[in-house]
Design an enzyme around this catalytic site. Structure first.
Site, PDB file in Angstrom:
ATOM      1  N   ARG A 100       0.863  -1.183   0.000  1.00 55.68           N
ATOM      2  CA  ARG A 100       0.000   0.000   0.000  1.00 55.68           C
ATOM      3  C   ARG A 100       0.897   1.230   0.000  1.00 55.68           C
ATOM      4  O   ARG A 100       1.896   1.285   0.725  1.00 55.68           O
ATOM      5  CB  ARG A 100      -0.906   0.006   1.225  1.00 55.68           C
ATOM      6  CG  ARG A 100      -1.868   1.187   1.231  1.00 55.68           C
ATOM      7  CD  ARG A 100      -2.751   1.200   2.469  1.00 55.68           C
ATOM      8  NE  ARG A 100      -3.590   2.400   2.473  1.00 55.68           N
ATOM      9  CZ  ARG A 100      -4.372   2.754   3.473  1.00 55.68           C
ATOM     10  NH1 ARG A 100      -4.432   1.995   4.565  1.00 55.68           N
ATOM     11  NH2 ARG A 100      -5.095   3.855   3.400  1.00 55.68           N
ATOM     12  N   HIS A 101       0.543   2.209  -0.821  1.00 55.12           N
ATOM     13  CA  HIS A 101       1.338   3.435  -0.908  1.00 55.12           C
ATOM     14  C   HIS A 101       1.596   4.040   0.471  1.00 55.12           C
ATOM     15  O   HIS A 101       0.849   3.806   1.426  1.00 55.12           O
ATOM     16  CB  HIS A 101       0.629   4.462  -1.801  1.00 55.12           C
ATOM     17  CG  HIS A 101      -0.706   4.902  -1.258  1.00 55.12           C
ATOM     18  ND1 HIS A 101      -0.830   5.830  -0.246  1.00 55.12           N
ATOM     19  CD2 HIS A 101      -1.965   4.522  -1.581  1.00 55.12           C
ATOM     20  CE1 HIS A 101      -2.102   6.011   0.028  1.00 55.12           C
ATOM     21  NE2 HIS A 101      -2.821   5.225  -0.763  1.00 55.12           N
ATOM     22  N   GLU A 157      -7.623   3.242  -6.016  1.00 55.24           N
ATOM     23  CA  GLU A 157      -8.382   3.147  -4.774  1.00 55.24           C
ATOM     24  C   GLU A 157      -9.873   3.052  -5.100  1.00 55.24           C
ATOM     25  O   GLU A 157     -10.320   3.456  -6.180  1.00 55.24           O
ATOM     26  CB  GLU A 157      -8.093   4.389  -3.910  1.00 55.24           C
ATOM     27  CG  GLU A 157      -8.824   4.485  -2.580  1.00 55.24           C
ATOM     28  CD  GLU A 157      -8.601   3.291  -1.671  1.00 55.24           C
ATOM     29  OE1 GLU A 157      -9.156   2.208  -1.979  1.00 55.24           O
ATOM     30  OE2 GLU A 157      -7.906   3.430  -0.661  1.00 55.24           O
ATOM     31  N   GLY A 161      -5.350   0.962  -0.268  1.00 50.18           N
ATOM     32  CA  GLY A 161      -5.947   0.177   0.800  1.00 50.18           C
ATOM     33  C   GLY A 161      -7.054  -0.744   0.325  1.00 50.18           C
ATOM     34  O   GLY A 161      -7.070  -1.935   0.634  1.00 50.18           O
TER      35      GLY A 161
END
EC number: 5.4.2.11
Length: 251
Positions: free
Chosen positions: A8-9, A87, A183
């Site tokens: 996740r970033h 996202e 996420g």
């Protein structure tokens, strides 16, 4: 056996401000840049290397990937970007503060919007400046493909076809793959890989900036998975994600 690394970033500017982000193209915060750098250092220290990478068309994921590849000295590998890894689209909630939204609608409603599988947040109107149809990066999408809002099932329904058509064959060909995404697109992929129930996925939080390794058999069924971090750090960062929808605000 195959390995794929999900990441996740790093923390974005709107993560920092506790705002619903979705498809809004915000950049990494200073902390997020450092998280990305630490992810790269961890992967390097653990001996990971990659032949190609997949990411979304949103800069917080793209920049995280750039930083990780820079740390690994692999900036030359092929990188494939797809809106399907974006996202989840949060509809009319995009830009709103999560704690203020919880005050207005209640923590339970915000948790349902954020975590449930099949409930969509209020939708955008097509004349809203936030409508993705105005963004040139989505010019090739049909009107039906451009979301006004999404639940997790909607997100899964765009992520998994991309996994099956593009990412999975790449892994099966023997290439070492890194996926840097978001996420909820990663929650959707984890739900699919691990066959999680609605309740299990509702409670699942994926922390920013910690590599998640999946070991897969020849049919790409999970053997096991683990984070490249100690349990306490993972727990702490998962709680940060969980607490974003609470009235207390950032915690």
């Amino acid at each position: 056996m195959h390995k794929v690394v999900l990441l996740r970033h790093g923390e974005s500017l709107w993560n920092m401000e506790n705002r619903f982000t979705g498809w809004t193209d915000v950049d990494l915060s200073p902390k997020g840049i450092e998280e990305a750098r630490e992810s790269g250092k961890t992967l390097k220290a653990e001996g990971y290397t990659f032949d190609c990478a997949f990411t979304s068309v949103l800069k917080r994921a793209i920049r995280t990937l750039w930083i990780v590849l820079d740390e690994l000295d692999r900036m030359w590998i092929p990188v494939y970007k797809s809106w399907r890894l974006n996202e989840r689209h949060y509809g009319a909630l995009q830009g709103l503060n999560k704690a203020e939204t919880a005050k207005k609608y209640g923590e339970e409603q915000v948790k349902i919007w954020r975590r449930s599988v099949d409930v969509r947040p209020p939708a955008l109107e097509k004349d809203d400046p936030r409508y993705p149809g105005f963004d040139p990066r989505y010019a090739d999408l049909s009107e039906e493909e451009i979301p006004l809002t999404e639940n997790l099932i909607d997100t899964i329904n765009r992520v998994i076809p991309y996994w099956e058509s593009t990412i999975a064959p790449t892994i099966k060909s023997g290439k070492k793959v890194l996926i840097v995404a978001h996420g909820n697109s990663l929650r959707g992929l984890v739900k699919y890989l691990d066959n999680l129930s609605k309740q299990e996925i509702m409670e699942l939080n994926i922390p920013t900036g910690i590599p998640l390794v999946y070991e897969l058999d020849d049919d790409l069924k999970p053997i096991r998975h683990y984070y490249l971090a100690d349990e306490e750090k993972v727990k702490e960062k998962k709680e940060l994600v969980e607490n974003q929808g609470k009235i207390q605000g950032n915690s």
